[in-house]
Design a protein around this motif. Structure first.
Motif, PDB file in Angstrom:
ATOM      1  N   SER A   1       0.660  -1.200  -0.145  1.00  0.00           N
ATOM      2  CA  SER A   1      -0.191   0.024  -0.147  1.00  0.00           C
ATOM      3  C   SER A   1       1.010   1.340  -0.135  1.00  0.00           C
ATOM      4  O   SER A   1       0.400   2.330  -0.449  1.00  0.00           O
ATOM      5  CB  SER A   1      -0.656   0.028   1.275  1.00  0.00           C
ATOM      6  OG  SER A   1      -0.197   0.356   2.373  1.00  0.00           O
ATOM      7  N   HIS A   2       2.212   1.212   0.439  1.00  0.00           N
ATOM      8  CA  HIS A   2       2.992   2.199   0.464  1.00  0.00           C
ATOM      9  C   HIS A   2       3.832   2.201  -0.864  1.00  0.00           C
ATOM     10  O   HIS A   2       5.064   2.922  -0.730  1.00  0.00           O
ATOM     11  CB  HIS A   2       3.849   2.483   1.913  1.00  0.00           C
ATOM     12  CG  HIS A   2       2.925   2.754   2.973  1.00  0.00           C
ATOM     13  ND1 HIS A   2       2.781   4.150   3.299  1.00  0.00           N
ATOM     14  CD2 HIS A   2       2.379   2.271   3.946  1.00  0.00           C
ATOM     15  CE1 HIS A   2       1.879   4.205   4.480  1.00  0.00           C
ATOM     16  NE2 HIS A   2       1.770   3.012   4.623  1.00  0.00           N
TER      17      HIS A   2
ATOM     18  N   LEU B   1       7.126   5.765  10.004  1.00  0.00           N
ATOM     19  CA  LEU B   1       6.223   6.948  10.247  1.00  0.00           C
ATOM     20  C   LEU B   1       4.707   6.408  10.112  1.00  0.00           C
ATOM     21  O   LEU B   1       3.889   7.262  10.669  1.00  0.00           O
ATOM     22  CB  LEU B   1       6.788   8.101   9.389  1.00  0.00           C
ATOM     23  CG  LEU B   1       7.783   8.929   9.883  1.00  0.00           C
ATOM     24  CD1 LEU B   1       8.092  10.104   8.863  1.00  0.00           C
ATOM     25  CD2 LEU B   1       7.827   9.402  11.198  1.00  0.00           C
ATOM     26  N   ALA B   2       4.686   5.470   9.307  1.00  0.00           N
ATOM     27  CA  ALA B   2       3.186   5.122   9.158  1.00  0.00           C
ATOM     28  C   ALA B   2       2.472   4.103   9.956  1.00  0.00           C
ATOM     29  O   ALA B   2       1.605   3.618  10.293  1.00  0.00           O
ATOM     30  CB  ALA B   2       3.075   4.260   7.942  1.00  0.00           C
TER      31      ALA B   2
ATOM     32  N   TRP C   1      -2.344   3.104   6.264  1.00  0.00           N
ATOM     33  CA  TRP C   1      -2.098   2.421   4.947  1.00  0.00           C
ATOM     34  C   TRP C   1      -1.985   3.454   3.827  1.00  0.00           C
ATOM     35  O   TRP C   1      -2.583   4.781   4.072  1.00  0.00           O
ATOM     36  CB  TRP C   1      -3.684   1.953   4.650  1.00  0.00           C
ATOM     37  CG  TRP C   1      -3.661   0.520   5.585  1.00  0.00           C
ATOM     38  CD1 TRP C   1      -4.011   0.401   6.706  1.00  0.00           C
ATOM     39  CD2 TRP C   1      -3.456  -0.786   5.101  1.00  0.00           C
ATOM     40  NE1 TRP C   1      -3.936  -0.612   7.440  1.00  0.00           N
ATOM     41  CE2 TRP C   1      -3.717  -1.612   6.306  1.00  0.00           C
ATOM     42  CE3 TRP C   1      -3.062  -1.554   3.751  1.00  0.00           C
ATOM     43  CZ2 TRP C   1      -3.419  -2.994   6.163  1.00  0.00           C
ATOM     44  CZ3 TRP C   1      -2.876  -2.791   4.097  1.00  0.00           C
ATOM     45  CH2 TRP C   1      -3.176  -3.584   5.116  1.00  0.00           C
ATOM     46  N   GLY C   2      -1.247   3.157   2.879  1.00  0.00           N
ATOM     47  CA  GLY C   2      -0.760   4.076   1.808  1.00  0.00           C
ATOM     48  C   GLY C   2      -1.799   4.078   0.893  1.00  0.00           C
ATOM     49  O   GLY C   2      -2.715   3.610   0.892  1.00  0.00           O
ATOM     50  N   PRO C   3      -1.393   4.758  -0.260  1.00  0.00           N
ATOM     51  CA  PRO C   3      -2.411   5.373  -1.395  1.00  0.00           C
ATOM     52  C   PRO C   3      -2.709   4.172  -2.256  1.00  0.00           C
ATOM     53  O   PRO C   3      -3.515   4.162  -2.932  1.00  0.00           O
ATOM     54  CB  PRO C   3      -1.747   6.433  -1.941  1.00  0.00           C
ATOM     55  CG  PRO C   3      -0.290   6.242  -1.966  1.00  0.00           C
ATOM     56  CD  PRO C   3      -0.123   5.696  -0.498  1.00  0.00           C
ATOM     57  N   HIS C   4      -1.771   3.100  -2.122  1.00  0.00           N
ATOM     58  CA  HIS C   4      -2.185   1.871  -3.083  1.00  0.00           C
ATOM     59  C   HIS C   4      -2.669   0.735  -2.391  1.00  0.00           C
ATOM     60  O   HIS C   4      -2.639  -0.392  -2.749  1.00  0.00           O
ATOM     61  CB  HIS C   4      -0.515   1.452  -3.570  1.00  0.00           C
ATOM     62  CG  HIS C   4       0.339   2.560  -4.249  1.00  0.00           C
ATOM     63  ND1 HIS C   4      -0.381   3.103  -5.541  1.00  0.00           N
ATOM     64  CD2 HIS C   4       1.389   3.168  -3.692  1.00  0.00           C
ATOM     65  CE1 HIS C   4       0.557   4.188  -5.701  1.00  0.00           C
ATOM     66  NE2 HIS C   4       1.484   4.079  -4.681  1.00  0.00           N
TER      67      HIS C   4
END
Length: 391
Positions: A130-131, A301-302, A367-370
């Motif tokens: 996701s990142h 950092l996430a 969670w990341g943008p993906h």
């Protein structure tokens, strides 16, 4: 007094030695006009007693020296623990962090959001993806060891279980014949059949060293020419690099061993920061270290935690994620100065995290943008938030 030989107290051994020696030198026998058989027997007995006494005295001296060494070591250990308890210490923080992890494992929040799911390799795959972080390609997935089809896999692959804190739950394999798989990196060389691979994972499950689904992933190609790529383990304190552990693993008779090297984020060798003798300054720093550090900062950092370890591999295609570890397993007996540095940075990381949470940062992984959360829904027997298992 009976003339039977007695076991002497080592404390009085030296007194007995001196007394027996004086008696043996006394010319009373000659003064009586000759040596009788009884006199000869007495001399033999006294000499034997003298030898026993000298042996006991030597043993007592060795025991005293050993006791003194043990006492001094205990004093040094007590002083070291006193220092770690009174001053910043990575070891002290780590113990507390492990205890907190026990709470996370009981956390009833949804599986997709639980920090405790960092213990699950497939959850980590989804989170890292996701990142935009590269992860090994999944080649096969099954609920039980006996359900995975090794014959359908490429020539080289790695078999793992979703959960587990032991390297025994990871098998890098190369097909070398019909139903014959070479255990890559194992010394001495060992080949396994499908039945033996299944038995291996059943055994580590029985020992509670692994759990969850079993899967096969692609074999990563080393850039150094070795059979297995070096581990690059980056210790992060909420966005800050603490140190980088370079680890070259080997399996010897089924047990994991490795040589290691510690470097700074600038690639500088940190020297003997641990007491273990297996440090190897010749292990090269990764050429892609800057990229690895950027990935580690992004991941750190996430996550709403002051410490994590991001494990990466350097491959021909660039850095690839191995896993993210919330409580790195090791003795963590660092040299006092380095331990103090790590402890201080851990406290600073906690302060930064609390400040961010005060300003609205979520207490759950970001969670990341993906993000493709459907990856988790498709995993067999992945635990749901209510304690049941998804099928």
């Amino acid at each position: 007094m009976s003339r039977a030989r007695r076991s002497l107290n080592p404390i009085t051994a030296q007194r007995i030695v001196r007394a027996v020696a004086r008696r043996a030198r006394t010319p009373t026998i000659l003064a009586r006009g000759g040596q009788t058989d009884a006199d000869s027997a007495e001399i033999v007995r006294l000499r034997a007693q003298l030898a026993d006494s000298e042996k006991a005295a030597r043993a007592a001296r060795v025991a005293r020296r050993a006791a003194a060494a043990e006492r001094n070591a205990a004093r040094e250990e007590a002083a070291e623990w006193k220092r770690r308890l009174e001053k910043p210490s990575f070891l002290r923080h780590h113990h507390a962090w492990v205890e907190l992890g026990k709470h996370y494992r009981q956390d009833p929040s949804p599986a997709k959001e639980r920090i405790g799911e960092l213990n699950r390799k497939l959850w980590v795959h989804a989170f890292a993806t996701s990142h935009g972080v590269p992860v090994p390609r999944i080649l096969g997935l099954a609920q039980r060891p006996e359900d995975i089809d090794l014959a359908a896999l490429p020539t080289e692959f790695v078999v793992k279980t979703d959960g587990g804190a032991s390297s025994r739950a990871v098998l890098p394999l190369r097909r070398v014949g019909e139903d014959q798989y070479l255990w890559i990196g194992h010394e001495p060389a060992m080949t396994l059949t499908t039945a033996q691979v299944i038995e291996h994972f059943q055994r580590v499950r029985a020992l509670t060293q692994s759990y969850g689904p079993i899967f096969a992933e692609q074999m990563l190609e080393s850039v150094t020419g070795s059979e297995l790529p070096d581990d690059v383990k980056i210790y992060m304190a909420y966005g800050k690099v603490l140190h980088v552990l370079l680890r070259r693993p080997t399996m010897v008779n089924g047990k994991s061993t490795a040589v290691r090297r510690y470097i700074s984020e600038a690639g500088r060798d940190l020297g003997q920061v641990v007491p273990e003798p297996d440090l190897d300054p010749t292990i090269p720093s990764p050429k892609t270290l800057p990229q690895m550090l950027e990935i580690s900062r992004r991941i750190s950092l996430a996550l709403p935690m002051p410490l994590c370890r991001v494990d990466l591999y350097e491959t021909q295609q660039g850095p690839v994620l191995g896993e993210i570890t919330r409580t790195p397993g090791a003795t963590h007996r660092y040299a006092p100065r380095h331990d103090d540095f790590l402890g201080r940075e851990w406290m600073k990381a906690e302060a930064r995290l609390f400040e961010d949470m005060h300003h609205g940062r979520s207490g759950r992984p970001t969670w990341g943008p993906h993000a493709d959360l459907g990856m988790i829904d498709r995993l067999p027997a992945f635990p749901s938030g209510d304690g049941r298992s998804r099928q």
